[in-house]
Scaffold this active site. Structure first.
Site, PDB file in Angstrom:
ATOM      1  N   TRP A 187      77.953   3.671  45.616  1.00  0.00           N
ATOM      2  CA  TRP A 187      76.778   3.481  46.482  1.00  0.00           C
ATOM      3  C   TRP A 187      75.852   4.695  46.471  1.00  0.00           C
ATOM      4  O   TRP A 187      74.743   4.632  46.975  1.00  0.00           O
ATOM      5  CB  TRP A 187      77.236   3.185  47.914  1.00  0.00           C
ATOM      6  CG  TRP A 187      77.866   1.829  48.091  1.00  0.00           C
ATOM      7  CD1 TRP A 187      78.114   0.894  47.104  1.00  0.00           C
ATOM      8  CD2 TRP A 187      78.317   1.249  49.330  1.00  0.00           C
ATOM      9  NE1 TRP A 187      78.695  -0.223  47.662  1.00  0.00           N
ATOM     10  CE2 TRP A 187      78.838  -0.041  49.015  1.00  0.00           C
ATOM     11  CE3 TRP A 187      78.348   1.683  50.647  1.00  0.00           C
ATOM     12  CZ2 TRP A 187      79.366  -0.889  50.001  1.00  0.00           C
ATOM     13  CZ3 TRP A 187      78.882   0.845  51.616  1.00  0.00           C
ATOM     14  CH2 TRP A 187      79.376  -0.429  51.297  1.00  0.00           C
ATOM     15  N   LYS A 188      76.339   5.821  45.944  1.00  0.00           N
ATOM     16  CA  LYS A 188      75.551   7.065  45.960  1.00  0.00           C
ATOM     17  C   LYS A 188      75.081   7.341  47.393  1.00  0.00           C
ATOM     18  O   LYS A 188      75.788   7.013  48.337  1.00  0.00           O
ATOM     19  CB  LYS A 188      74.408   6.990  44.945  1.00  0.00           C
ATOM     20  CG  LYS A 188      74.919   6.603  43.544  1.00  0.00           C
ATOM     21  CD  LYS A 188      73.921   6.822  42.449  1.00  0.00           C
ATOM     22  CE  LYS A 188      74.536   6.403  41.109  1.00  0.00           C
ATOM     23  NZ  LYS A 188      73.699   6.721  39.967  1.00  0.00           N
TER      24      LYS A 188
ATOM     25  N   GLU B  40      79.693   7.653  31.385  1.00  0.00           N
ATOM     26  CA  GLU B  40      78.359   7.392  31.922  1.00  0.00           C
ATOM     27  C   GLU B  40      77.333   8.235  31.166  1.00  0.00           C
ATOM     28  O   GLU B  40      77.103   9.399  31.516  1.00  0.00           O
ATOM     29  CB  GLU B  40      78.306   7.760  33.411  1.00  0.00           C
ATOM     30  CG  GLU B  40      79.222   6.931  34.282  1.00  0.00           C
ATOM     31  CD  GLU B  40      78.672   6.756  35.697  1.00  0.00           C
ATOM     32  OE1 GLU B  40      78.703   5.636  36.195  1.00  0.00           O
ATOM     33  OE2 GLU B  40      78.181   7.739  36.289  1.00  0.00           O
TER      34      GLU B  40
ATOM     35  N   GLY C 215      70.536   4.795  36.103  1.00  0.00           N
ATOM     36  CA  GLY C 215      69.358   4.506  36.922  1.00  0.00           C
ATOM     37  C   GLY C 215      68.081   4.343  36.117  1.00  0.00           C
ATOM     38  O   GLY C 215      66.992   4.287  36.676  1.00  0.00           O
TER      39      GLY C 215
ATOM     40  N   GLY D 131      76.026   1.518  39.837  1.00  0.00           N
ATOM     41  CA  GLY D 131      75.192   2.100  40.887  1.00  0.00           C
ATOM     42  C   GLY D 131      74.317   1.043  41.533  1.00  0.00           C
ATOM     43  O   GLY D 131      74.760   0.262  42.382  1.00  0.00           O
ATOM     44  N   GLY D 132      73.056   0.994  41.116  1.00  0.00           N
ATOM     45  CA  GLY D 132      72.063   0.135  41.766  1.00  0.00           C
ATOM     46  C   GLY D 132      72.499  -1.299  41.981  1.00  0.00           C
ATOM     47  O   GLY D 132      72.313  -1.863  43.075  1.00  0.00           O
TER      48      GLY D 132
HETATM   49  P1  13P Z   1      73.203   2.813  37.813  1.00  0.00           P
HETATM   50  O1  13P Z   1      74.109   1.611  37.683  1.00  0.00           O
HETATM   51  O2  13P Z   1      72.275   2.719  38.972  1.00  0.00           O
HETATM   52  O3  13P Z   1      72.534   3.134  36.516  1.00  0.00           O
HETATM   53  O4  13P Z   1      74.163   4.050  38.162  1.00  0.00           O
HETATM   54  C1  13P Z   1      75.262   4.280  37.358  1.00  0.00           C
HETATM   55  C2  13P Z   1      76.074   5.338  37.992  1.00  0.00           C
HETATM   56  O5  13P Z   1      75.702   6.497  37.998  1.00  0.00           O
HETATM   57  C3  13P Z   1      77.334   4.937  38.621  1.00  0.00           C
HETATM   58  O6  13P Z   1      78.095   6.047  38.980  1.00  0.00           O
END
Ligand code: 13P
Length: 248
Positions: free
Chosen positions: A10-11, A165, A171, A230-231
């Site tokens: 979720w950051k 990653e 992102g 993430g998103g």
């Molecule tokens: P996104 O899926 O938003 O690109 O983020 C990936 C991420 O950093 C998951 O830890």
């Protein structure tokens, strides 16, 4: 076999109300989900999520852990504190921590060690920047990052999860192709095989703009054991769709 593991990161997003709504929607859709699932939430929401996820098939994760056990380290959260909230996974060495908080390979290795000692599975993130990829350094970078963790945790290295990653894919809407991802995952698997007889047990997740549309082809690769998302993990229909794809 390893089975797939899908983890939402979720950051620094969410609120009490938004988290409750997201998790309610996720739990309502879990009946068809057969893969392992977890969400890594901001530490202030661990208590809320501990109670909302109790008894469910979604595991709780944290996004970071201190290298210290306890004491005068203002702002830090220890592995034992995470354990108090039944945290099962903890992301360590996310590129955003390496980049914005100056975390070195040695720091990341220590964090993995702290998590393991507390019975928490570290999700060790590795990945190259665009400049490093363009310079042909991808393999060297990810191997250096993983080597530090293997060096510090050799005896229990089969207990970790690795997340590849690529920094340029996070992102950005740019995703590694399935072939690019598989190539790096195979490099990481070989490195783990040199360190442990149980490398086949280690889940290697892909992360970086994974979404409901591209998850299937990434997850079809033999060494892609799941995703760190993430998103797309902030939207219940999208995350559920990816969990179902991983359950096939
Ligand atoms: P996104 O899926 O938003 O690109 O983020 C990936 C991420 O950093 C998951 O830890």
């Amino acid at each position: 076999m390893r089975g797939k593991l899908m983890v939402g990161n979720w950051k620094m997003n969410g609120s009490l109300a938004a988290n409750a709504s997201l998790v309610t929607d996720l739990l309502a859709g879990m009946a068809d989900v057969k893969c392992r699932a977890a969400v890594c939430v901001p530490s202030v929401y661990l208590a809320q999520m501990h109670s909302l996820l109790a008894g469910s098939s979604i595991d709780l994760g944290a996004q970071d852990v201190s290298v210290y056990a306890s004491g005068a380290y203002t702002g830090e959260v220890s592995a034992d504190m995470l354990r108090d909230f039944a945290v099962r996974y903890c992301i360590v060495g996310h590129s955003e921590r390496r980049q914005y908080h100056g975390e070195s390979d040695v720091t990341v290795a220590s964090k993995a060690q702290r998590a393991l000692a507390a019975g928490i599975t570290p999700i060790v993130c590795v990945g190259e920047s665009l400049a490093e990829r363009d310079a042909g350094q991808t393999e060297a970078v990810v191997k250096r990052q993983l080597a530090a963790v293997i060096h510090a945790n050799g005896h229990c290295i089969s207990e970790i999860v690795v997340a590849y990653e690529p920094v340029w894919a996070i992102g950005s809407g740019l995703t590694a192709t399935p072939e690019q991802a598989q190539h790096v995952h195979a490099v990481l698997r070989a490195q783990l095989q040199a360190a442990t007889a149980h490398a086949d047990r280690v889940s290697i997740l892909y992360g970086g703009s994974m979404n409901a549309a591209n998850a299937a082809e990434l997850l079809a690769q033999p060494d892609v054991d799941g995703g760190l998302i993430g998103g797309a993990a902030l939207k219940a229909p999208d995350f559920l769709s990816m969990l179902k794809t991983a359950s096939r």
